[in-house]
Structures are given as structure tokens and as C-alpha cells.
Motif scaffolding. Structure first.
Motif, PDB file in Angstrom:
ATOM      1  N   ALA A  30      15.804   7.197   1.167  1.00 35.40           N
ATOM      2  CA  ALA A  30      16.299   8.567   1.020  1.00 35.40           C
ATOM      3  C   ALA A  30      17.108   8.984   2.239  1.00 35.40           C
ATOM      4  O   ALA A  30      18.105   9.698   2.120  1.00 35.40           O
ATOM      5  N   ASP A  31      16.698   8.527   3.400  1.00 32.51           N
ATOM      6  CA  ASP A  31      17.453   8.846   4.608  1.00 32.51           C
ATOM      7  C   ASP A  31      18.862   8.270   4.527  1.00 32.51           C
ATOM      8  O   ASP A  31      19.823   8.878   4.984  1.00 32.51           O
ATOM      9  N   GLU A  32      18.962   7.105   3.942  1.00 34.09           N
ATOM     10  CA  GLU A  32      20.265   6.442   3.883  1.00 34.09           C
ATOM     11  C   GLU A  32      21.170   7.025   2.808  1.00 34.09           C
ATOM     12  O   GLU A  32      22.362   7.240   3.045  1.00 34.09           O
ATOM     13  N   GLY A  33      20.603   7.262   1.633  1.00 28.70           N
ATOM     14  CA  GLY A  33      21.474   7.648   0.520  1.00 28.70           C
ATOM     15  C   GLY A  33      21.074   8.897  -0.229  1.00 28.70           C
ATOM     16  O   GLY A  33      21.568   9.153  -1.316  1.00 28.70           O
ATOM     17  N   GLY A  34      20.186   9.691   0.369  1.00 28.59           N
ATOM     18  CA  GLY A  34      19.766  10.897  -0.329  1.00 28.59           C
ATOM     19  C   GLY A  34      18.696  10.614  -1.372  1.00 28.59           C
ATOM     20  O   GLY A  34      18.413   9.457  -1.688  1.00 28.59           O
TER      21      GLY A  34
ATOM     22  N   ALA B   2      12.975  18.250  11.305  1.00 26.55           N
ATOM     23  CA  ALA B   2      12.603  17.197  10.348  1.00 26.55           C
ATOM     24  C   ALA B   2      13.605  17.168   9.200  1.00 26.55           C
ATOM     25  O   ALA B   2      14.003  16.095   8.720  1.00 26.55           O
ATOM     26  N   ALA B   3      14.036  18.334   8.777  1.00 23.65           N
ATOM     27  CA  ALA B   3      14.983  18.393   7.664  1.00 23.65           C
ATOM     28  C   ALA B   3      16.353  17.876   8.091  1.00 23.65           C
ATOM     29  O   ALA B   3      17.119  17.374   7.270  1.00 23.65           O
ATOM     30  N   LEU B   4      16.654  17.989   9.363  1.00 27.69           N
ATOM     31  CA  LEU B   4      17.937  17.444   9.836  1.00 27.69           C
ATOM     32  C   LEU B   4      17.851  15.919   9.935  1.00 27.69           C
ATOM     33  O   LEU B   4      18.837  15.225   9.712  1.00 27.69           O
ATOM     34  N   ARG B   5      16.675  15.424  10.258  1.00 24.68           N
ATOM     35  CA  ARG B   5      16.497  13.972  10.251  1.00 24.68           C
ATOM     36  C   ARG B   5      16.432  13.433   8.832  1.00 24.68           C
ATOM     37  O   ARG B   5      16.937  12.351   8.544  1.00 24.68           O
ATOM     38  N   HIS B   6      15.788  14.186   7.962  1.00 22.78           N
ATOM     39  CA  HIS B   6      15.600  13.750   6.575  1.00 22.78           C
ATOM     40  C   HIS B   6      16.181  14.815   5.653  1.00 22.78           C
ATOM     41  O   HIS B   6      15.442  15.653   5.130  1.00 22.78           O
ATOM     42  N   GLU B   7      17.471  14.747   5.455  1.00 22.51           N
ATOM     43  CA  GLU B   7      18.104  15.862   4.751  1.00 22.51           C
ATOM     44  C   GLU B   7      17.525  16.110   3.369  1.00 22.51           C
ATOM     45  O   GLU B   7      17.524  17.237   2.875  1.00 22.51           O
ATOM     46  N   TRP B   8      17.066  15.053   2.752  1.00 23.91           N
ATOM     47  CA  TRP B   8      16.489  15.201   1.411  1.00 23.91           C
ATOM     48  C   TRP B   8      15.292  16.147   1.417  1.00 23.91           C
ATOM     49  O   TRP B   8      14.906  16.685   0.372  1.00 23.91           O
TER      50      TRP B   8
ATOM     51  N   ASP C 101       0.856  -1.180   0.000  1.00 20.96           N
ATOM     52  CA  ASP C 101       0.000   0.000   0.000  1.00 20.96           C
ATOM     53  C   ASP C 101       0.890   1.227   0.000  1.00 20.96           C
ATOM     54  O   ASP C 101       2.088   1.137   0.235  1.00 20.96           O
ATOM     55  N   ARG C 102       0.288   2.370  -0.248  1.00 17.33           N
ATOM     56  CA  ARG C 102       1.062   3.595  -0.350  1.00 17.33           C
ATOM     57  C   ARG C 102       1.907   3.808   0.901  1.00 17.33           C
ATOM     58  O   ARG C 102       3.083   4.188   0.815  1.00 17.33           O
ATOM     59  N   GLU C 103       1.320   3.554   2.035  1.00 17.88           N
ATOM     60  CA  GLU C 103       2.029   3.824   3.289  1.00 17.88           C
ATOM     61  C   GLU C 103       3.356   3.065   3.349  1.00 17.88           C
ATOM     62  O   GLU C 103       4.409   3.628   3.642  1.00 17.88           O
ATOM     63  N   ARG C 104       3.281   1.758   3.062  1.00 14.00           N
ATOM     64  CA  ARG C 104       4.489   0.954   3.098  1.00 14.00           C
ATOM     65  C   ARG C 104       5.498   1.425   2.054  1.00 14.00           C
ATOM     66  O   ARG C 104       6.698   1.494   2.315  1.00 14.00           O
ATOM     67  N   ILE C 105       4.999   1.747   0.889  1.00 12.30           N
ATOM     68  CA  ILE C 105       5.884   2.209  -0.179  1.00 12.30           C
ATOM     69  C   ILE C 105       6.582   3.494   0.235  1.00 12.30           C
ATOM     70  O   ILE C 105       7.803   3.633   0.123  1.00 12.30           O
ATOM     71  N   VAL C 106       5.797   4.425   0.733  1.00  7.46           N
ATOM     72  CA  VAL C 106       6.364   5.724   1.099  1.00  7.46           C
ATOM     73  C   VAL C 106       7.362   5.559   2.243  1.00  7.46           C
ATOM     74  O   VAL C 106       8.430   6.169   2.235  1.00  7.46           O
ATOM     75  N   ALA C 107       7.023   4.711   3.202  1.00  4.38           N
ATOM     76  CA  ALA C 107       7.948   4.495   4.318  1.00  4.38           C
ATOM     77  C   ALA C 107       9.276   3.946   3.805  1.00  4.38           C
ATOM     78  O   ALA C 107      10.355   4.396   4.210  1.00  4.38           O
ATOM     79  N   ALA C 108       9.206   2.978   2.901  1.00  2.71           N
ATOM     80  CA  ALA C 108      10.438   2.418   2.353  1.00  2.71           C
ATOM     81  C   ALA C 108      11.212   3.467   1.568  1.00  2.71           C
ATOM     82  O   ALA C 108      12.454   3.533   1.645  1.00  2.71           O
ATOM     83  N   ALA C 109      10.505   4.292   0.837  1.00  5.18           N
ATOM     84  CA  ALA C 109      11.169   5.337   0.062  1.00  5.18           C
ATOM     85  C   ALA C 109      11.878   6.311   0.992  1.00  5.18           C
ATOM     86  O   ALA C 109      13.010   6.732   0.734  1.00  5.18           O
ATOM     87  N   ILE C 110      11.225   6.661   2.090  1.00  5.12           N
ATOM     88  CA  ILE C 110      11.836   7.577   3.050  1.00  5.12           C
ATOM     89  C   ILE C 110      13.088   6.942   3.657  1.00  5.12           C
ATOM     90  O   ILE C 110      14.134   7.586   3.784  1.00  5.12           O
TER      91      ILE C 110
END
Lengths: 230, 230
Positions: free
Chosen positions: A29-33, A98-104, A17-26
Motif C-alpha cells: 500500500a505504501d508503494e502503490g496505494g 503516520a498518514a504522511l508516511r502511509h498515505e492510504w 502469520d498475520r504479522e508478516r501478511i500485514v507488513a507485506a500489505a502495508i
DNA sequence: AATGCAAAAATACAGTGTATCGATATGAGA
DNA sequence: TCTCATATCGATACACTGTATTTTTGCATT
């Protein structure tokens, strides 16, 4: 081949579902931008083929929008703070953190209108904090001005942070950070004010600088809120 | 085969330099956005093979930096204006107008430190305008705050503009602009302040709104410039 | 058990940034 | 003037991208 090393059965399709997809995408992105978020890698994390994602998102841009909206859920504070000023300050600081946690997030901030439910909720919270303190137009202007400030400030801060990281950890701001290039530029004498600033300026930590600028802007807003509500 | 339809001789390699490359890249980006700038297309415009560019730029990111710096040359005003306020206002408005001419600039603004000669010159002009009116730290804070504001404001404005363009020209701000989605969201009643703002707010043109917010921020700066220079 | 259908996977395509390598043109030395 | 070294340019190659299209699969229903 014994029963022990029998290969994994072809994993049954995990429900998506979207939620799982978005969580994985985040997470990606957190790991590699942001650049590390490819539909193939994302699908692989979810044990799916790349094309499967297109049943849930129409395009990669939409995925980014969903990621931003998901982070806006983190930004929204749980309880409404006291006065308008505290409310706006809190929202700004929460966005920054939030931006410091998720720089992207810095790459996306302000890049597209935030029309998702959480993005709207943040806007709502901003306007609600100002409700009754001024006419609607002034409130909107205030909300826009404050958020323009912190979008710009956050982008600058993250950009700066990345530059520092890229040139190896450099304590002093960016004179020798950006290597000989900057020092050479300053040595040309074409930038006297800048040179003075770099050499004689105290370097304050990013959070303080963010907070200070924010306070200035909030002061400016306060000066316009004197008018009674319509 | 007559002399008339003799095929073009293999065009001698046109001499290349960063300036020509960057100019072509800017032209490409102006026409089709940042995404339209590919090293292959760019090289084709310059009658060269893609790999040839790597003699002049190390990476695509560097190309973007050069493009931004080139636009900063347009931003820098020719004569220094009167007082500090006029100077800062002018720089902000010139940046905005540059972003309207080169919309892709909004995607890059604030994304990386501006360390090119023209970027530095703009920073220098900002700090120079404030020179002598406050201690260095205050001046730096002022410069950063103002530029944070206009970076954020410009990004928002361009994002908004693109959204409008994408949903077909819509006169009214974004209630029906973003189609039924927004109206449906507002109809849920979860965003009362936002709803009121959308329906009762006057929509002012982008330039005025930019200028107003900027004036607020400049007021805030002015309030800190009272202290004598160190 | 056979069939129809929806969902997922595989394949395909046009394009990307960039590394590597072969051809080629140019200038130097004899 | 002829040969050779060197720097420059182009072609090729690689690993990847987002996404359209086609093929396969598994399940539900008749």
C-alpha cells in the motif's frame, strides 16, 4: 543443463502469520496505494497462493483493519507526555505523520471503528490524558471532538496533496493547480468570498495549518475542563 | 403471435445526460452502498450499454465526484441565515443529515477536493458567512477547522452506525455491541480509562454529540473573530 | 509401507473498469 | 430519393478482482 542453471527447487512453503501478511500489505500500500493491495499480489510477495491468506484473514476488509491497527502501533508514543494538552497534541501530530508516511491511511481513517489492540491503546491514551480533569462524559466528548478534527483535517490534507501531485507540481495553492477549470469558475463572479480568499490569502504550509486548527480545538476543550472531576 | 404479445420493440436509445446518470448512480448507492455502483448496473438502469456512459463521464472516479457535488446541492441552504455562527452550524448539520440520507457520502467526504459548482458554492457560503469578521487568513482557517471537524465526526458516526447495524441492533453503545471481543479486551485491564468510559459514561444520541462538539469548535472560532477585518 | 489427514495449490466463478472494434442509424449532398 | 460520410451505440475483449470449491500434495502415524 548444468548444475549451475538448475531451476530453483519449488520453494518450501514459508511459514506465514498475520504479522508478516500485514507488513507485506502495508509495504504494498505504501508503494502503490490501497488499490495496489490485491490478495493475489500480496500472496505473490509472500511466495504463496492467494487462497492461503484465507487461513489468516477472513476477508479483505479485515486485512485493512489489521493494517490500520498496525499503524496505530506507530502512532502510540513511547513515553507519556506531560499534561493532557501535550498528550492530545502529540497523538494528533503522530497520526498526521503516520498518514504522511502511509498515505492510504487517510482513506481508512474514521471509516471503521478502531477496535484492534493498538487502536484501543490510542483511545486509552487519549482518555487517560484527560482522566481526572473532568467528568467522564466531558472527557469522551473531548476525545471525540479532537479526533474528529484531526481525522477530517488529515483527510483533507492528503486529498489536497494528491490533487496537487496529479495536476503536476504546482506551487500556488490550487487556483491554477486545478487548471483552467477553477480559474474559470472563479471568473464567473459567483464566488466572491472564495475568490478573495484564493487570491489574497496567504498560503501557509500544511503542518502549520493543521497545528493551528488543532490548537483552536484544544482551546475549546480546555474551556470545558475547568469543572472538577466527579 | 397476436398483436398483444408482440415483443417490445428494441427500445430507442433514451437520451442521456450527466444529470440523469448521476441521479441513477445516487439511487443505486442509496440502496446498496457505494460498492453497488458499477458501471454495468448503472447503465442497465438507464437502458444503455455500459460503454455508453463513457460519453458523459471519463472515469468512475469522476462519477463519484459528480455524485458528491450533486449532494452538495442538497446541503446548500436556500436562504442565508443570520449570523456567521448560525450559518456554519447550519451547513454542518445539513451535511450531516445529507450523510444520513446518503450514507455513502461518508466514504467520500474529505476524500477529494470538492471542486464542483455546488461544492464551491458551499465553500463560498462558508467564507461569505465569515466575511468582514476577520482577516482572510483567519476566515480560511476557521472554515477549514470547522469542516475538518464535521467531516471527521460524520465519518465516525456513520462508521459507528454501520458497525452497530452489522452486529445486530444493540442498544448499549459498543461494549457488548462488538460482541465478546471488546468485553474481553476491556477485561484485560490494559485499558482502565476506556473501561471506565464505556461502563460509566452516559451514552448520548449521535446528533447531540455532534452538535456539542460542533459548538465547542464554533466557540474556538468565535474567540478568533474578535480582530477587526483588514 | 500404507493410510489418513491437514494444509496448500489449482481451478472456477461471477463480477469489475475500461479499450477496441464492428454495426447502425442519422443527416448531408447529389 | 438515393448514396455516402460520420457520429453514436452496442458487442466483444482483456486483464484483474475477491472468494468458494475442488484437487493435489506432503507429512505423521499406524
Amino acid at each position: 543443463m548444468s548444475v549451475w542453471d538448475r531451476p530453483e527447487p519449488p520453494s518450501r512453503p514459508v511459514p506465514l502469520d498475520r504479522e508478516r501478511i500485514v507488513a507485506a500489505a502495508i509495504a504494498l500500500a505504501d508503494e502503490g496505494g490501497l488499490a495496489a493491495v490485491s490478495l493475489r499480489k500480496l500472496a505473490a510477495r509472500l511466495d504463496a497462493g492467494p487462497m492461503r491468506l484465507y487461513g489468516y484473514i477472513a476477508t479483505k476488509e479485515e486485512l485493512f483493519d489489521l493494517m490500520v491497527d498496525a499503524v496505530h502501533a506507530e502512532i502510540l508514543p513511547e513515553e507519556r507526555p506531560g499534561d493532557w494538552r501535550e498528550a492530545l497534541r502529540t497523538l494528533a501530530h503522530r497520526t498526521r505523520r503516520a498518514a504522511l508516511r502511509h498515505e492510504w491511511l487517510a482513506d481508512l481513517l474514521g471509516g471503521r471503528p478502531t477496535l484492534g489492540p493498538n487502536g484501543l491503546a490510542v483511545t486509552e491514551a487519549t482518555l487517560a490524558a484527560l482522566d481526572g480533569l473532568a467528568d467522564i462524559d466531558t472527557a469522551m466528548r473531548a476525545a471525540e471532538t479532537v479526533s474528529a478534527y484531526f481525522i477530517g483535517a488529515i483527510r483533507r490534507e492528503i486529498a489536497h496533496l494528491r490533487a496537487e501531485r496529479a495536476t503536476g507540481l504546482s506551487e500556488r495553492d490550487w487556483q491554477r493547480a486545478s487548471g483552467p477549470h477553477i480559474t474559470r469558475m472563479l471568473a464567473t463572479g459567483r464566488f466572491p468570498a472564495l475568490t478573495k480568499a484564493v487570491y489574497d490569502g496567504t498560503d501557509v504550509d500544511a503542518e502549520t495549518s493543521f497545528a493551528t486548527g488543532l490548537d483552536w480545538v484544544l482551546d475549546a476543550v480546555a474551556a470545558r475542563l475547568t469543572r472538577p472531576p466527579e
